[in-house]
Enzyme design. Structure first.
Site, PDB file in Angstrom:
ATOM      1  CB  SER A 187     -71.177  15.108 -61.219  1.00 49.99           C
ATOM      2  OG  SER A 187     -72.001  13.823 -61.001  1.00 49.99           O
ATOM      3  CE  LYS A 200     -72.082  17.679 -66.396  1.00 48.48           C
ATOM      4  NZ  LYS A 200     -72.351  17.202 -64.578  1.00 48.48           N
ATOM      5  CB  SER A 244     -72.391  13.394 -64.821  1.00 41.04           C
ATOM      6  OG  SER A 244     -72.905  14.785 -63.955  1.00 41.04           O
TER       7      SER A 244
END
Ligand SMILES: [Mg+2]
Ligand SMILES: [Zn+2]
Lengths: 95, 486, 488
Positions: free
Chosen positions: B175, B76, B151
């Site tokens: 997330s 990420k 996210s």
């Protein structure tokens, strides 16, 4: 309770985010919706509840007073928006 | 041997160790597939050239004792990576190249992994659909024009689409678990203090945790073992003995007490989710677990609490993005004008919205009514779990109240977007470990997940329960590769 | 309090009292910063003592320096204050170019040290000043406005340096009391070694809160805070000018705005800070990157056992044990180096003489040459030798002054000077008698006058005898023999 335009502008000033009137009006709507949902907390009586200070259930760990100071000025300034090999540069501040 | 990119981490590592596959072959396979998968928009920044070099380097001098021997992994874009651009999905960090490495990613590289690239995410991890990213939305490989969750949406999509064997995400209110649920993958949020936050772009410091996102539970246990470590550089990192999660992984959950919280049966919950949960319960019973009804009375207050605490911390954490030291700057006549223009142009709408909420709830006259109140309710929520865990070993719930939705469907209604995290947020507020595993599909054939919540530092237990359930559920994602281009 | 203690500003039959409270920022004498491992050394090239944490890079986290905690506790004990076993670090949020995080880590609701006190020795007696609290916080960087005509440049070397903010109660009433208070605080911290008190290098600065009220009034007036004043002289000037500004407003029937002001040293006036338009709202909340700070009783006890004798206790001992006057004792204990010097000198020599010589001759020389006692041109050892020469009658006090003047030049041994210059005192009664006989012979007229009742002439004979001995005659002996001769 509801958040008015003046409050939205004041908050944006505190947060250092400029917003035009159109955006401010839209934000006012969003914020009021969100706060309506947040106000649910008022149903709860928390008079005798101690606020949580940290979720990690330990105490603050200390570090020794030791210097690990290589001079990394070049690294520190490498990403800075205005080029200068010694300083960070910002528009003139008049105090 | 099956196609390289569809192999699990466990298979890949075994094949490398048995010299059936080289790091170079594996790395090239993932890069080739990525080149054909641009439509998914999972990458913000790729590191393909360097990854090839590093894989060759590994192959010329392999170390098979490592836990991730020459395995390419994309992460990420919230983890700072030395020399590789790190944006947090924001324009304000569009050109930021860290000169340092986050502890969690360093742990990956120390075990032999190779950085494939940086994966798209909601801006500053604020979002549940990956639509707030400055770099555009991510497509869910499960179906066209479907959000991958957020996210960590780029991460969940990348694992589901076989663009990385495993990945790491961050979870502040769901997330990792929500996108895992939306893409039919496994995602675990560890106990607060398990993984170091050093070098992770902060969203809400008291809630943020990094965690593994994988194809299956075994891979999840391997990756957790690698990334979880005590770190002096993070004052909230906790020094405790971590398990060898993969070695101690076991399907034997006989006699485990599993709690079913009645408050998670929310209004308007789709029947499919209700059914999924029932199935999960009966599988758990089949495995010899004992099912116990429990109550978490403050569940309904978790989301409002979260939407005070997280924005408050974020409003302060994001004050450093001011155009002075790094990142985007919009010129101004004076310092204040520069700040205001930089932050107005550099942040997207959702981030600005949350900064505004956070600034408001901390501002003079409102602190007690909002922030302090929320921290008190947070205590009550935590106590709910403490009480529950005096009776049960783990808690089983659905991961999300719905399956993946269409891109654009909820972007104009922040509150309905926030409701996505209704089952995941309480776990962050209480600092507990939680894992989402794929458990079934809805009528559109979109994946649905179940969440197993554990006691603090009891990751092994929820991994074991998930491992047992995974076996019974026998979930198949059936992704058609619809996005591939030549 | 005696009458002359009152500092009042007069306006047409009205007398105004000035109320002052100080927020002193004292830099902790640590090697590394409060939350990072970069150096705190003064005077380095810009931005060379800046870590990723100090410059607030994404994902950087604070880890606290234990030495700074110890120093805060130590200082708290020195201020006779309550040490709080649990305290919390908060974020004080505001935007400024030299504040990289966009917030300062400080302590707001729960400081590490609570209420204490400081005793001031004023000419009109002792006065107790209450301490409200002491807390730990980070210093900011430095904005430089005068290098580049178009831009402000930012140096983060100071960013993150540990400060102790010591907040007084509004107990101070005059510029003089402020002077004594700052010096006393500085002295206590230097005794403890927790802050070097170097005001030129910015190790000690203060925000000065000033309000005024009519004499006899019991309510406080509206106060203004004058930010970051870095010398005692400027603090005093700022107080006087600010108090007068406030009184002028009141006299004109206007209101005083509670605000933050700056002191313009060139124009000797305070002015409103431009940034006040944003009405500061610091949005304090507990820093989620740091856990609550817990201090054990053991640590407090350990630090307590290491606390040296502090100025007030030392003063009491000097008075009780050495019979010094309160005035002498106050001077000698005001600075740890001075009191150490004094104690070194009196190890082997007379206390009374040592007191006089240190507060007299030595201080005069230091003053004249603008030196600290640590840079004294005469060592404690040699001063002690000089005093012993006086005490045992080898030289007179007067000769001693001559010797002392020479000692200054390279810390010479007084014994050698006395020997080489033949300055040893003449104490042989025979020799003295001889030279007195000579004086009497040469001044028979004066002798007659004396004998006829002009007693005052005695001094003249002493002077003549001294002259005759080239200054080396033992004065006591000269006196004694002269008396015998003239009166006998
Ligand atoms: Mg102040
Ligand atoms: Zn301060």
């Amino acid at each position: 309770m509801s958040i008015d335009l003046k409050t939205v502008k004041h908050i944006s000033k505190l947060a250092r985010i400029s917003i035009d009137d159109e955006k401010a009006n839209k934000l006012k709507g969003d914020l009021n919706n969100i706060f309506e949902f947040i106000e649910k907390l008022n149903e709860l009586n928390t008079d005798n509840v101690q606020a949580l200070t940290s979720i990690a259930e330990t105490t603050l760990r200390f570090r020794k007073d030791e210097i690990k100071s290589e001079n990394i000025r070049e690294k520190i300034l490498k990403n800075s928006p205005e080029e200068n090999k010694d300083f960070f540069v910002v528009p003139k501040v008049v105090e | 041997m099956s196609d390289i990119t569809s192999q699990s981490l466990f298979e890949l590592t075994s094949n490398v160790k048995e010299k059936k596959l080289s790091s170079g072959e594996i790395t090239k396979a993932f890069i080739d597939r990525a080149e054909k998968s641009k439509k998914l928009n999972v990458y913000v920044t790729d590191n393909f050239e360097k990854a090839i070099d590093q894989s060759k380097k590994f192959d010329s001098n392999p170390n098979f004792d490592l836990k991730l021997p020459g395995i390419p992994i994309a992460v990420k874009d919230l983890f700072c990576t030395n020399g590789v651009r790190t944006t947090a999905g924001s324009k304000i960090l569009n050109n930021f190249v860290p000169t340092y490495e986050s502890t969690v990613t360093q742990n990956l590289w120390s075990q032999g992994a190779i950085l494939l690239g940086k994966l798209n995410c909601d801006e500053f991890a604020m979002g549940s659909s990956n639509e707030t990213s400055f770099f555009g939305n991510v497509q869910n490989p499960v179906g066209e024009n479907l959000v991958p969750g957020g996210s960590s949406g780029g991460s969940s999509a990348a694992v589901a689409a076989n663009l990385t064997p495993v990945t790491i995400g961050t979870d502040t209110g769901g997330s990792i678990r929500q996108p895992a649920s939306f893409t039919g993958t496994v995602g675990l949020k560890p106990t607060y203090g398990s993984c170091s936050r050093y070098g992770i772009v902060a969203f809400a410091s008291s809630l943020d945790q990094a965690g593994p996102m994988t194809k299956n539970v075994r891979d999840c246990s391997i990756l957790l073992e690698v990334i979880s470590s005590f770190d002096q550089k993070d004052s909230t990192s906790i020094d405790y003995k971590r398990n060898c999660y993969s070695k101690e992984l076991s399907k034997d959950i006989k006699g485990k007490k599993i709690g079913i919280p009645k408050e998670y049966r929310v209004d308007n919950m789709p029947d499919e989710i209700e059914q999924l949960w029932k199935n999960g319960i009966s599988y758990a019973k089949d495995c010899g677990a004992e099912i116990i009804d429990i109550s978490l009375p403050h569940t309904n207050y978790a989301l409002p609490t979260y939407y005070i605490v997280a924005p408050a911390e974020a409003s302060s954490n994001l004050a450093r993005y001011d155009g002075v030291k790094y990142g985007f700057r919009s010129p101004g006549q004076n310092l204040i004008e520069m700040y205001e223009k930089t932050r107005s142009e550099g942040f997207g709408d959702e981030v600005k919205r949350r900064i505004m909420i956070g600034t408001y709830v901390l501002s003079s006259g409102y602190y007690d009514a909002y922030y302090l109140k929320a921290q008190k309710v947070r205590k009550l929520i935590k106590k709910d779990f403490d009480d529950a865990f005096s009776k049960v070993d783990a808690i089983l719930t659905p991961s999300t109240p719905s399956s993946a939705f269409k891109i654009g469907e909820k972007t104009n209604d922040p509150v309905s977007m926030y409701l996505n995290d209704i089952f995941t947020v309480p776990i962050n507020l209480a600092g507990l470990p939680g894992i989402s595993i794929p458990a079934g599909k809805d009528k559109n054939n979109y994946p649905l997940g179940l969440q197993v919540i554990g006691k603090p530092f009891d990751e092994q237990n929820i991994l074991n329960i998930s491992y047992a359930l995974e076996d019974k559920i026998n979930f198949k994602n059936d992704i058609s590769d619809w996005w591939l281009s030549e | 309090m005696s009458k002359n203690s009152e500092y009042l500003i007069e306006r047409e039959n009205k007398q105004y009292e000035v109320i002052i409270g100080l927020e002193v920022h004292a830099q902790v004498t640590s090697e590394s910063k409060l939350f990072s491992q970069s150096s705190t050394k003064f005077g380095a090239e810009p931005n060379t003592q800046v870590s990723l944490v100090d410059a607030a890079f994404p994902g950087m986290l604070p880890v606290i320096n234990e030495f700074c905690i110890d120093q805060a506790i130590k200082t708290g004990i020195g201020l006779k204050a309550k040490i709080n076993k649990k305290s919390v670090f908060d974020r004080k949020n505001y935007f400024y170019a030299d504040l990289p995080q966009g917030y300062q880590i400080s302590q707001y609701k729960y400081p590490i040290v609570g209420e204490g006190k400081v005793i001031l020795d004023m000419p009109y007696g002792q006065k107790e000043i209450g301490i409200e609290r002491l807390h730990l916080e980070q210093d900011a960087g430095k904005s430089i406005h005068d290098i580049d005509p178009n831009n402000t440049l930012v140096d983060l070397n100071r960013s993150g340096v540990a400060l102790m903010e010591i907040v007084s109660k509004p107990d101070l009433r005059s510029p003089d009391e402020v002077n004594v208070y700052i010096k006393k605080l500085r002295s206590i911290m230097r005794y403890l070694g927790t802050c070097d008190g170097n005001m030129q290098e910015g190790s000690l600065r203060a925000d000065v809160n000033v309000s005024v009220r009519l004499k006899g009034e019991t309510e406080f007036g509206t106060r203004c805070e004058i930010k970051n004043v870095n010398s005692i002289k400027f603090m005093q000037m700022a107080i006087i000018s600010e108090a007068n500004r406030q009184i002028d407003l009141l006299e004109e029937g206007k209101d005083i705005d509670q605000e933050t002001r700056l002191f313009d040293t060139k124009r000797n006036e305070t002015r409103s800070m431009r940034s006040k338009e944003d009405a500061h709202d610091y949005r304090y909340f507990p820093d989620p990157d740091l856990l609550p700070l817990e201090i054990s009783q053991e640590l407090i006890e350990k630090i307590k056992s290491d606390i040296p004798e502090l100025p007030d206790e030392k003063k009491k001992r000097f008075i009780d044990k050495f019979n010094l006057s309160p005035y002498e004792a106050t001077i000698l204990v005001s600075d740890i180096e001075t009191s150490n010097f004094f104690e070194e000198v009196i190890k082997n020599s007379d206390v009374k003489l040592a007191t006089n010589w240190i507060t007299g001759e030595l201080f005069a020389v230091l003053n004249e040459k603008n030196l600290e006692i640590s840079q004294s041109p005469v060592s404690a050892k040699n001063l002690s030798k000089l005093i012993n020469l006086i005490k045992d009658g080898t030289i007179s006090g007067k000769i001693a002054k001559t010797v002392f003047e020479q000692m200054i030049d390279g810390d010479q041994d007084p014994l050698i000077i006395v020997k080489e210059k033949g300055l040893k005192q003449e104490s042989d009664p025979k020799a003295i008698e001889e030279l007195i006989n000579k004086v009497i012979e040469n001044n028979s007229d004066k002798v007659a006058e004396y004998k006829s009742g002009k007693d005052k002439l005695f001094g003249f004979f002493v002077g003549q005898a001294m002259k005759e001995s080239k200054g080396k005659g033992n004065p006591q002996l000269i006196n004694k023999i002269l008396k015998e001769k003239l009166n006998g």
